[in-house]
Design an enzyme around this catalytic site. Structure first.
Site, mmCIF file in Angstrom:
data_model
loop_
_atom_site.group_PDB
_atom_site.id
_atom_site.type_symbol
_atom_site.label_atom_id
_atom_site.label_comp_id
_atom_site.label_asym_id
_atom_site.label_seq_id
_atom_site.Cartn_x
_atom_site.Cartn_y
_atom_site.Cartn_z
ATOM 1 N N HIS A 15 -0.759 2.051 -0.215
ATOM 2 C CA HIS A 15 -1.633 0.929 0.152
ATOM 3 C C HIS A 15 -3.080 1.421 0.259
ATOM 4 O O HIS A 15 -3.555 1.803 1.333
ATOM 5 C CB HIS A 15 -1.176 0.344 1.495
ATOM 6 C CG HIS A 15 -1.831 -0.953 1.848
ATOM 7 N ND1 HIS A 15 -1.137 -2.142 1.902
ATOM 8 C CD2 HIS A 15 -3.102 -1.255 2.179
ATOM 9 C CE1 HIS A 15 -1.960 -3.121 2.258
ATOM 10 N NE2 HIS A 15 -3.175 -2.594 2.433
ATOM 11 N N HIS B 13 -7.161 0.516 -1.089
ATOM 12 C CA HIS B 13 -8.119 -0.379 -1.739
ATOM 13 C C HIS B 13 -9.040 0.479 -2.607
ATOM 14 O O HIS B 13 -10.141 0.844 -2.196
ATOM 15 C CB HIS B 13 -8.897 -1.177 -0.693
ATOM 16 C CG HIS B 13 -8.052 -2.174 0.033
ATOM 17 N ND1 HIS B 13 -7.885 -3.470 -0.398
ATOM 18 C CD2 HIS B 13 -7.294 -2.039 1.153
ATOM 19 C CE1 HIS B 13 -7.078 -4.115 0.428
ATOM 20 N NE2 HIS B 13 -6.701 -3.262 1.374
ATOM 21 N N GLY C 39 -15.604 -8.140 2.684
ATOM 22 C CA GLY C 39 -16.342 -9.330 2.296
ATOM 23 C C GLY C 39 -16.175 -10.487 3.252
ATOM 24 O O GLY C 39 -16.768 -11.552 3.057
ATOM 25 N N THR D 21 -8.649 -9.470 0.539
ATOM 26 C CA THR D 21 -9.241 -10.795 0.716
ATOM 27 C C THR D 21 -10.068 -11.214 -0.496
ATOM 28 O O THR D 21 -10.025 -12.365 -0.935
ATOM 29 C CB THR D 21 -10.165 -10.802 1.957
ATOM 30 O OG1 THR D 21 -9.450 -10.280 3.073
ATOM 31 C CG2 THR D 21 -10.635 -12.200 2.275
ATOM 32 N N TYR E 256 -4.531 -11.369 -1.740
ATOM 33 C CA TYR E 256 -4.169 -12.200 -0.595
ATOM 34 C C TYR E 256 -3.759 -13.609 -1.022
ATOM 35 O O TYR E 256 -2.822 -14.181 -0.497
ATOM 36 C CB TYR E 256 -5.379 -12.357 0.343
ATOM 37 C CG TYR E 256 -5.553 -11.328 1.423
ATOM 38 C CD1 TYR E 256 -5.088 -10.023 1.291
ATOM 39 C CD2 TYR E 256 -6.238 -11.654 2.588
ATOM 40 C CE1 TYR E 256 -5.290 -9.089 2.285
ATOM 41 C CE2 TYR E 256 -6.451 -10.728 3.591
ATOM 42 C CZ TYR E 256 -5.973 -9.444 3.437
ATOM 43 O OH TYR E 256 -6.185 -8.523 4.429
ATOM 44 N N HIS F 23 0.988 -8.518 3.175
ATOM 45 C CA HIS F 23 0.044 -8.319 4.288
ATOM 46 C C HIS F 23 0.457 -9.230 5.431
ATOM 47 O O HIS F 23 0.526 -10.453 5.270
ATOM 48 C CB HIS F 23 -1.368 -8.657 3.816
ATOM 49 C CG HIS F 23 -2.352 -8.880 4.920
ATOM 50 N ND1 HIS F 23 -3.308 -7.952 5.269
ATOM 51 C CD2 HIS F 23 -2.542 -9.954 5.751
ATOM 52 C CE1 HIS F 23 -4.031 -8.435 6.266
ATOM 53 N NE2 HIS F 23 -3.586 -9.641 6.579
ATOM 54 N N ARG G 171 0.191 -4.158 13.971
ATOM 55 C CA ARG G 171 -1.032 -4.887 14.344
ATOM 56 C C ARG G 171 -0.980 -5.335 15.810
ATOM 57 O O ARG G 171 -1.963 -5.254 16.547
ATOM 58 C CB ARG G 171 -1.189 -6.104 13.437
ATOM 59 C CG ARG G 171 -2.469 -6.874 13.636
ATOM 60 C CD ARG G 171 -2.495 -8.101 12.750
ATOM 61 N NE ARG G 171 -2.434 -7.777 11.328
ATOM 62 C CZ ARG G 171 -3.495 -7.422 10.599
ATOM 63 N NH1 ARG G 171 -4.687 -7.333 11.162
ATOM 64 N NH2 ARG G 171 -3.356 -7.154 9.313
ATOM 65 N N ASP H 13 -4.199 2.050 4.228
ATOM 66 C CA ASP H 13 -5.110 0.901 4.076
ATOM 67 C C ASP H 13 -6.534 1.391 3.812
ATOM 68 O O ASP H 13 -7.518 0.752 4.187
ATOM 69 C CB ASP H 13 -5.078 -0.001 5.303
ATOM 70 C CG ASP H 13 -5.574 -1.415 5.014
ATOM 71 O OD1 ASP H 13 -5.795 -1.740 3.832
ATOM 72 O OD2 ASP H 13 -5.756 -2.190 5.974
#
Length: 396
Positions: A71, A73, A79, A109, A140, A205, A237, A292
Site C-alpha cells: 500500500h 502512493h 488534495g 482520494t 477511492y 480503504h 484507525r 500508506d
C-alpha cells in the site's frame, strides 16, 4: 544513456556467513545469487575463480527477505484541502533505505489530477531503477479509474495490475458505493484475476464511518466471492474498527494494519492492533502491515474540515516491524507480516516474500540491533553499509 544490466551488477554475488531467516530460521549459510535470482543456499559455497563473484561478508548479520509493501502512493496522494495539500511522489532511495524491495502502488482520494496511466508509468520507472513495482487499478471513487475502461481487462491483461484499490468504504471521501456496486467490483476483480492468473485482490480503504466493515462482511456472507478476495486496510484507525476487523478475521478474512510510526494519529498503534488480533486468536498468517507511504494523513474536525495535514513515510514499515520484535513477537512471525503474507495477498509469492532458490534475490542484511546494513533487490546491491549505492534517475 541507460546502463545495461551487465554494467549495473556482476553476474554472481556470494553472501557468506549470515544467519538466514527465510523467514523461518535456517542457521548460518552462504547464498549464491545468479543475476536476479537466488541460485543456491548452503552451509558453505565455493566457486571456481572464473566466476569472479562479488563477495558480501555477512558474519554477525541476519539475512531476511526484502519487505513487501502492498500500500504505497507512488505518485503521492492527498488534495483534500486543495492543490497545496497534494503530497509528493516517492523516490527510489527512500524505498530502498527503508528495506522495501517490492511495492504495490495505488491512487487515493485524488483520481482527477493523478491517473492510472501515470501510476503505471511510475511503477515502470521504479522497476527500471532496480526494485519490483506493481499497481492496483481504481481509486477511492466510482466509477473506477481504469487503464482500459474495464477493471476486469486491467487485471487480466496488464502484467503489473494485481487487483483493485483502494476503494473507499465507510468514509466521507468515498462515493458512498451501494452494496450492489461493491459486489460488482469484487466480481470483476475476481474474474479478472482468474483470467490473468493474478490475485485479483479487492483492497478496501476503511474510514471511520459507523458502518465500519458491515459492507465487507455482508459481501463475504451473501455472495459466492471467497472471503480471501478482500483485504480491508487502515483497520487500526479506531479501536471500534479494529474490534470489528477482528470479527472479520475470525470469519477467515485477512486484515491489513497501517504502520503508525511517530506521527500517524491512529489508535490503537500498529503494534497494539496486531497484539489485539493475535490475543483474540487471529492467526499471524492473516495479518499484514503496510505503510500508506506518501499518502496524505489529514486530521478532520467534526464538520469534515481538514485541520492538520501530514504525509505517510515508508520508513514506518520497517520501524514498526522492529517495534513488533521488541514488543516480544518472534522474529519469524513478525517477518511474515511484512514479507510472506503481503506477497501471498498480492499473488506475488512465487517470486517474492521468502528466501528460497529460484526466487528473486530480495534480501536485507541486518545488524545486531536489527538496523539495516545492506539491501539487495533483484540481485543488485542497492544499499551497503547504510550507504545508498543506487539512486533513482532524479533522486536528490
Amino acid at each position: 544513456m541507460k546502463p545495461t544490466d551487465a554494467q549495473k551488477k556482476p553476474m554472481f554475488t556470494l553472501i557468506t556467513g549470515g544467519t538466514i531467516y527465510a523467514p523461518e530460521k535456517s542457521g548460518r549459510k552462504d547464498i549464491l545469487i545468479a543475476g536476479r535470482v537466488i541460485a543456491r543456499i548452503a552451509e558453505r559455497i565455493e566457486l571456481p575463480a572464473e566466476f569472479n563473484p562479488r563477495v558480501i561478508r555477512a558474519r554477525g548479520r541476519k539475512i531476511v527477505p526484502g519487505l513487501v509493501d502492498l500500500h504505497v502512493h507512488l505518485l503521492g496522494g492527498g488534495g483534500e484541502a486543495g492543490p497545496w495539500s497534494r503530497t509528493p511522489e516517492i523516490a527510489l532511495s527512500r524505498i530502498t533505505r527503508a528495506g522495501v524491495t517490492t511495492v504495490v502502488g495505488l491512487l487515493g482520494t485524488d483520481d482527477v489530477s493523478r491517473r492510472p496511466e501515470a501510476l503505471l508509468a511510475k511503477a515502470m520507472q521504479l522497476e527500471q531503477e532496480g526494485i519490483s513495482a506493481y499497481i492496483y487499478s481504481g481509486s477511492y471513487q466510482l466509477p473506477l479509474a481504469t487503464l482500459t475502461g474495464s477493471l476486469r481487462k486491467d487485471i487480466a491483461l496488464i502484467p503489473k495490475v494485481v487487483g483493485v484499490g483502494e476503494v473507499a468504504v465507510s468514509d466521507h471521501r468515498s462515493s458512498q458505493p451501494s452494496f450492489e456496486e461493491l459486489c460488482r467490483i469484487a466480481a470483476e476483480a475476481r474474474v479478472g484475476g482468474m483470467l490473468g492468473g493474478k490475485a485479483g485482490l479487492v483492497h478496501l480503504h476503511m474510514g471511520a464511518g459507523p458502518r465500519r466493515l458491515d459492507p465487507v462482511i455482508r459481501m463475504a456472507k451473501e455472495t459466492e466471492i471467497p472471503i480471501g478476495q478482500f483485504l480491508p486496510t487502515h483497520l487500526n484507525r479506531t479501536r471500534a474498527l479494529m474490534e470489528h476487523a477482528i470479527e472479520f478475521a475470525q470469519m477467515g478474512g485477512n486484515i491489513d494494519i497501517t504502520a503508525t510510526g511517530k506521527g500517524l494519529h491512529f489508535h490503537p498503534t500498529s503494534v497494539e492492533a496486531i497484539r489485539m488480533a493475535l490475543d483474540a486468536g487471529v492467526p499471524v498468517d492473516q495479518i499484514t502491515l503496510s505503510s500508506d507511504s506518501n499518502g496524505s494523513m489529514p486530521i478532520f474536525d467534526e464538520k469534515g474540515n481538514v485541520v492538520r495535514l501530514g504525509v505517510g513515510d515508508i520508513q514506518c514499515l520497517f520501524d514498526d516491524w522492529r517495534l513488533l520484535v521488541k514488543a516480544g513477537l518472534s522474529l519469524e512471525d513478525s517477518l511474515k507480516i511484512v514479507t510472506v503474507n503481503p506477497a501471498k495477498r498480492t499473488g506475488l509469492f512465487e517470486s517474492k516474500g521468502s528466501i528460497e532458490p529460484g526466487k528473486d534475490a530480495d534480501l536485507l542484511l541486518l545488524g545486531p540491533d536489527l538496523n539495516i546494513d545492506s539491501v539487495v533487490a533483484k540481485g543488485r546491491l542497492m544499499v551497503h553499509k547504510q550507504k545508498v549505492m543506487v539512486k533513482g534517475t532524479f533522486d536528490e
